[in-house]
Scaffold this motif. Structure first.
Motif, mmCIF file in Angstrom:
data_model
loop_
_atom_site.group_PDB
_atom_site.id
_atom_site.type_symbol
_atom_site.label_atom_id
_atom_site.label_comp_id
_atom_site.label_asym_id
_atom_site.label_seq_id
_atom_site.Cartn_x
_atom_site.Cartn_y
_atom_site.Cartn_z
ATOM 1 N N MET A 170 2.811 4.884 -15.180
ATOM 2 C CA MET A 170 4.014 5.140 -14.405
ATOM 3 C C MET A 170 4.423 3.879 -13.656
ATOM 4 S SD MET A 170 3.432 8.803 -12.577
ATOM 5 C CE MET A 170 4.688 9.930 -13.060
ATOM 6 N N THR A 171 5.711 3.736 -13.481
ATOM 7 C CA THR A 171 6.203 2.588 -12.739
ATOM 8 C C THR A 171 6.068 2.850 -11.238
ATOM 9 O OG1 THR A 171 8.452 3.436 -12.636
ATOM 10 C CG2 THR A 171 7.882 2.117 -14.569
ATOM 11 N N LYS A 172 6.211 1.783 -10.460
ATOM 12 C CA LYS A 172 6.112 1.928 -9.004
ATOM 13 C C LYS A 172 7.229 2.807 -8.455
ATOM 14 C CE LYS A 172 3.641 -2.299 -7.967
ATOM 15 N NZ LYS A 172 3.601 -3.516 -7.144
ATOM 16 N N LEU A 173 8.397 2.747 -9.058
ATOM 17 C CA LEU A 173 9.515 3.567 -8.614
ATOM 18 C C LEU A 173 9.227 5.054 -8.867
ATOM 19 C CD1 LEU A 173 12.376 3.689 -7.472
ATOM 20 C CD2 LEU A 173 13.222 3.487 -9.809
ATOM 21 N N GLN A 174 8.671 5.367 -10.028
ATOM 22 C CA GLN A 174 8.322 6.760 -10.335
ATOM 23 C C GLN A 174 7.248 7.271 -9.374
ATOM 24 O OE1 GLN A 174 7.261 6.166 -14.435
ATOM 25 N NE2 GLN A 174 9.175 7.092 -15.166
ATOM 26 N N LEU A 175 6.266 6.420 -9.080
ATOM 27 C CA LEU A 175 5.215 6.819 -8.139
ATOM 28 C C LEU A 175 5.789 7.039 -6.742
ATOM 29 C CD1 LEU A 175 2.295 4.450 -9.215
ATOM 30 C CD2 LEU A 175 2.467 6.906 -9.597
ATOM 31 N N ALA A 176 6.738 6.184 -6.327
ATOM 32 C CA ALA A 176 7.355 6.333 -5.009
ATOM 33 C C ALA A 176 8.148 7.642 -4.935
ATOM 34 C CB ALA A 176 8.262 5.146 -4.717
ATOM 35 N N LYS A 177 8.856 7.990 -5.994
ATOM 36 C CA LYS A 177 9.605 9.247 -6.017
ATOM 37 C C LYS A 177 8.658 10.442 -5.971
ATOM 38 C CE LYS A 177 13.786 7.698 -8.341
ATOM 39 N NZ LYS A 177 14.636 7.823 -9.536
ATOM 40 N N LEU A 178 7.535 10.327 -6.650
ATOM 41 C CA LEU A 178 6.550 11.410 -6.642
ATOM 42 C C LEU A 178 5.937 11.573 -5.253
ATOM 43 C CD1 LEU A 178 5.501 13.398 -8.680
ATOM 44 C CD2 LEU A 178 3.704 11.811 -9.281
ATOM 45 N N ARG B 229 -1.564 6.449 -11.084
ATOM 46 C CA ARG B 229 -2.141 5.284 -10.419
ATOM 47 C C ARG B 229 -3.300 4.677 -11.202
ATOM 48 N NH1 ARG B 229 -3.756 7.368 -4.833
ATOM 49 N NH2 ARG B 229 -4.899 5.410 -4.857
ATOM 50 N N CYS B 230 -3.836 5.439 -12.144
ATOM 51 C CA CYS B 230 -4.992 4.943 -12.902
ATOM 52 C C CYS B 230 -4.568 3.870 -13.898
ATOM 53 C CB CYS B 230 -5.661 6.091 -13.665
ATOM 54 S SG CYS B 230 -6.505 7.250 -12.592
ATOM 55 N N GLU B 231 -5.419 2.880 -14.030
ATOM 56 C CA GLU B 231 -5.167 1.845 -15.028
ATOM 57 C C GLU B 231 -5.609 2.352 -16.385
ATOM 58 O OE1 GLU B 231 -7.315 -1.593 -13.861
ATOM 59 O OE2 GLU B 231 -6.188 -1.872 -12.015
ATOM 60 N N LYS B 232 -4.952 1.858 -17.407
ATOM 61 C CA LYS B 232 -5.314 2.240 -18.757
ATOM 62 C C LYS B 232 -6.542 1.436 -19.176
ATOM 63 C CE LYS B 232 -1.651 4.772 -19.225
ATOM 64 N NZ LYS B 232 -1.731 6.035 -18.616
ATOM 65 N N LEU B 233 -7.518 2.118 -19.664
ATOM 66 C CA LEU B 233 -8.741 1.468 -20.115
ATOM 67 C C LEU B 233 -8.822 1.543 -21.632
ATOM 68 C CD1 LEU B 233 -11.329 2.867 -17.578
ATOM 69 C CD2 LEU B 233 -10.293 0.617 -17.591
ATOM 70 N N GLU B 234 -9.257 0.433 -22.207
ATOM 71 C CA GLU B 234 -9.469 0.432 -23.653
ATOM 72 C C GLU B 234 -10.955 0.594 -23.898
ATOM 73 O OE1 GLU B 234 -7.791 -2.794 -25.815
ATOM 74 O OE2 GLU B 234 -5.987 -2.798 -24.576
ATOM 75 N N ILE B 235 -11.278 1.474 -24.768
ATOM 76 C CA ILE B 235 -12.672 1.694 -25.116
ATOM 77 C C ILE B 235 -12.885 1.109 -26.503
ATOM 78 C CG2 ILE B 235 -14.456 3.418 -25.536
ATOM 79 C CD1 ILE B 235 -12.923 5.260 -23.636
ATOM 80 N N ARG B 236 -13.736 0.125 -26.559
ATOM 81 C CA ARG B 236 -14.050 -0.481 -27.853
ATOM 82 C C ARG B 236 -15.380 0.071 -28.322
ATOM 83 N NH1 ARG B 236 -12.365 -6.736 -26.819
ATOM 84 N NH2 ARG B 236 -10.187 -6.294 -26.407
ATOM 85 N N ARG B 237 -15.313 0.736 -29.396
ATOM 86 C CA ARG B 237 -16.530 1.320 -29.938
ATOM 87 C C ARG B 237 -16.993 0.497 -31.114
ATOM 88 N NH1 ARG B 237 -15.017 7.728 -29.894
ATOM 89 N NH2 ARG B 237 -14.612 7.835 -27.683
ATOM 90 N N LYS B 238 -18.277 0.395 -31.198
ATOM 91 C CA LYS B 238 -18.822 -0.291 -32.363
ATOM 92 C C LYS B 238 -18.667 0.617 -33.558
ATOM 93 C CE LYS B 238 -22.264 -2.838 -29.779
ATOM 94 N NZ LYS B 238 -23.685 -3.109 -29.600
#
Length: 133
Positions: free
Chosen positions: A1-9, A110-119
């Motif tokens: 989400m953008t900062k503007l969307q978070l502020a509106k929420l 607010r959570c950051e997107k995490l990439e999970i690299r699997r072997k």
């Protein structure tokens, strides 16, 4: 989400919290009440209106009590206070649910997107060849 969307929420949550505080104020009021509804009944066209209190029971059956004219103002005010209390509590429940949903969306936003690299798992054929050797 953008900062503007978070502020509106966040703004939506703030306005919902003020509405909830207003409803809590109504629920915590000091108005005397009767746990019943006031019903107007006219049994025939020509007769005047009769008033009854509809009193709920635990068996989901309502008892009706006749209200005399000299008691009408007394019970009208108290039944009105009960109606206002019940409506405020019902709206309080829906506002609380809406606040909870908005806060959960805010937390996810607010959570950051995490990439999970699997072997990569070795294929079964390669694993069988390794065992044979």
């Amino acid at each position: 989400m953008t900062k503007l969307q978070l502020a509106k929420l966040r703004q939506k949550v703030r306005s919902l919290k003020t509405r909830r505080n207003t409803l809590e104020h109504v629920a915590m009021g000091h108005h005397p009440m009767v746990g019943a509804s006031l019903i107007e009944r006219r049994f025939r066209h020509t007769r005047s209106i009769s008033y009854f209190l509809s009193i709920p029971t635990p068996e989901n059956v309502a008892w009706h009590r006749y209200v005399r004219k000299d008691e009408l103002d007394y019970f009208r005010r108290r039944a009105g206070a009960w109606r206002e209390f019940v409506h405020a509590m019902a709206e309080w429940v829906t506002v609380n649910k809406e606040i909870e949903q908005s806060l959960r969306r805010l937390g996810k936003g607010r959570c950051e997107k995490l990439e999970i690299r699997r072997k990569k798992k070795p294929s079964r054929k390669k694993a069988a060849i390794r065992r044979d050797q």
